[in-house]
Scaffold this active site. Sequence first.
Site, PDB file in Angstrom:
ATOM      1  N   TRP A 118      47.368  38.134  44.412  1.00  0.00           N
ATOM      2  CA  TRP A 118      46.907  38.021  43.026  1.00  0.00           C
ATOM      3  C   TRP A 118      47.972  38.483  42.047  1.00  0.00           C
ATOM      4  O   TRP A 118      48.156  37.883  40.990  1.00  0.00           O
ATOM      5  CB  TRP A 118      45.592  38.783  42.816  1.00  0.00           C
ATOM      6  CG  TRP A 118      44.460  38.207  43.621  1.00  0.00           C
ATOM      7  CD1 TRP A 118      43.742  38.832  44.598  1.00  0.00           C
ATOM      8  CD2 TRP A 118      43.931  36.868  43.544  1.00  0.00           C
ATOM      9  NE1 TRP A 118      42.808  37.979  45.119  1.00  0.00           N
ATOM     10  CE2 TRP A 118      42.895  36.772  44.492  1.00  0.00           C
ATOM     11  CE3 TRP A 118      44.232  35.751  42.764  1.00  0.00           C
ATOM     12  CZ2 TRP A 118      42.153  35.598  44.688  1.00  0.00           C
ATOM     13  CZ3 TRP A 118      43.503  34.586  42.961  1.00  0.00           C
ATOM     14  CH2 TRP A 118      42.483  34.528  43.913  1.00  0.00           C
ATOM     15  N   ASP A 187      44.605  43.877  36.378  1.00  0.00           N
ATOM     16  CA  ASP A 187      43.580  43.002  36.946  1.00  0.00           C
ATOM     17  C   ASP A 187      42.685  43.901  37.794  1.00  0.00           C
ATOM     18  O   ASP A 187      43.101  44.398  38.833  1.00  0.00           O
ATOM     19  CB  ASP A 187      44.268  41.930  37.805  1.00  0.00           C
ATOM     20  CG  ASP A 187      43.260  41.023  38.534  1.00  0.00           C
ATOM     21  OD1 ASP A 187      42.034  41.243  38.409  1.00  0.00           O
ATOM     22  OD2 ASP A 187      43.730  40.101  39.231  1.00  0.00           O
ATOM     23  N   LYS A 211      32.902  39.577  41.443  1.00  0.00           N
ATOM     24  CA  LYS A 211      33.036  40.551  42.524  1.00  0.00           C
ATOM     25  C   LYS A 211      32.062  41.712  42.323  1.00  0.00           C
ATOM     26  O   LYS A 211      31.267  42.001  43.191  1.00  0.00           O
ATOM     27  CB  LYS A 211      34.469  41.092  42.613  1.00  0.00           C
ATOM     28  CG  LYS A 211      35.577  40.033  42.547  1.00  0.00           C
ATOM     29  CD  LYS A 211      35.680  39.194  43.791  1.00  0.00           C
ATOM     30  CE  LYS A 211      36.529  37.944  43.611  1.00  0.00           C
ATOM     31  NZ  LYS A 211      37.918  38.136  43.239  1.00  0.00           N
TER      32      LYS A 211
HETATM   33  C1  PLP Z   1      39.044  37.067  42.998  1.00  0.00           C
HETATM   34  C2  PLP Z   1      40.246  37.617  42.322  1.00  0.00           C
HETATM   35  C3  PLP Z   1      40.991  36.841  41.417  1.00  0.00           C
HETATM   36  C4  PLP Z   1      40.683  35.404  41.121  1.00  0.00           C
HETATM   37  O1  PLP Z   1      39.705  35.369  40.174  1.00  0.00           O
HETATM   38  P1  PLP Z   1      39.221  34.006  39.496  1.00  0.00           P
HETATM   39  O2  PLP Z   1      38.139  34.552  38.615  1.00  0.00           O
HETATM   40  O3  PLP Z   1      38.712  33.126  40.589  1.00  0.00           O
HETATM   41  O4  PLP Z   1      40.339  33.428  38.744  1.00  0.00           O
HETATM   42  C5  PLP Z   1      42.066  37.446  40.794  1.00  0.00           C
HETATM   43  N1  PLP Z   1      42.399  38.735  41.030  1.00  0.00           N
HETATM   44  C6  PLP Z   1      41.710  39.487  41.909  1.00  0.00           C
HETATM   45  C7  PLP Z   1      42.131  40.896  42.144  1.00  0.00           C
HETATM   46  C8  PLP Z   1      40.612  38.946  42.572  1.00  0.00           C
HETATM   47  O5  PLP Z   1      39.926  39.719  43.437  1.00  0.00           O
END
Ligand code: PLP
Length: 377
Positions: A118, A187, A211
């Site tokens: 990511w 993030d 999540k």
């Molecule tokens: C799942 C995830 C993403 C991707 O997220 P989207 O909402 O599908 O773009 C990005 N960063 C992390 C840390 C994730 O767990």
Amino acid sequence: MATPEASRIPGGLGQPAGRVYNFNGGPANLPLPVLEAAAAELLNWRGTGMSIMENSHRDKKVVAMALEAEDDLKSLLKLGDEWKVLFMQGGASMQFAMIPMNFAADGAACDYVNTGMWSDKAYKEARIVGADAAFAATSEPDDFTYIPDTFAFRLNSRYVYITSNNTVRGTQWRTFPRKPPAPLVADMSSDFLSRPLDLSDFALIHAGAQKNVGPAGLTIVLIRKDFAQNGRKGLPHMLDYRTFIESDSMYNTPPVFAIYIAGLVFKWIRHTVGGLDRMALRNEAKAKRLYDAIDGSGGFYRGTARPESRSLMNVTYRLPTPELEKKFQEEAKGRGLCALNGHRSVGGIRASIYNAMPDDGVDTLIEFMEYFKAANG
Ligand SMILES: *Cc1c(COP(=O)(O)O)cnc(C)c1O
């Protein structure tokens, strides 16, 4: 670390008939009381005679609901007025591009810490939009099994970008870089609201809802207003954070249903769990029981992340062979323990035990692991 007993919360135990324990990495399980509350008022929301999904986002009750969600979130995180909560769309992946577009697309320096897929994707988007993005540290040489603790930050960097929890590799930052030369941007998609946060070094936090917060389609962004004001001018409205700040996230039609569910989750954490300190204790206790089971298996189960970097949200481990892993997942599924497959890029086992995973789900998994080892070890 809390004792397992202290971590148990009322309403967090057991499952109604037919409902499985869902260990999926995302979209993930939601708290049962939240689903039940939403079901109870699905057809007639707050006396409007229609579902929340069918209401106008300009309706007073809908606007009030969104503001209530924002207030609950601010109070959970103890956010001051220098922060704004935004309800956006496009997922974390859209934030990968929007952050550098707003803050570094003039060719400015921005530093990234590479802890896996990511953060690598976020870094690549920054390069695409013309930022001078660079890795200040990377755990790639050791297969992303740990969180780095030394960094080559540049003094002219506009921001330092990190991924607080690596969903794929099962690693998580315990503490964040101290006194970085630029504000932290994070993030937090996969550990948002799993613990209290000291946000003094941060300028922006983003999290896809699916999540730990609610349904996919909603992205939570926390942004410091002064940071947003210094962003690049002249971007299309939907790509400019100021548009969302000025309109309270209602510039266009927002994902109302997803905001509503997120709002119920915020209330669940506040009032049923008892806040983020309690949430963290409960998460620590759940993860500890599972890691103890892995470490105590005499090598039958092997954790993939270094112990000091282990995630409390995504517990990643291997069995002696890929064949046994497949058998493990299939038998587990037969017992209502679902989606224990590792991310498709790495394989193995991943048990995602987000906020909403009941204590009982983890304990049932541990019992199954002991049985499976005895039968196959
Ligand atoms: C799942 C995830 C993403 C991707 O997220 P989207 O909402 O599908 O773009 C990005 N960063 C992390 C840390 C994730 O767990």
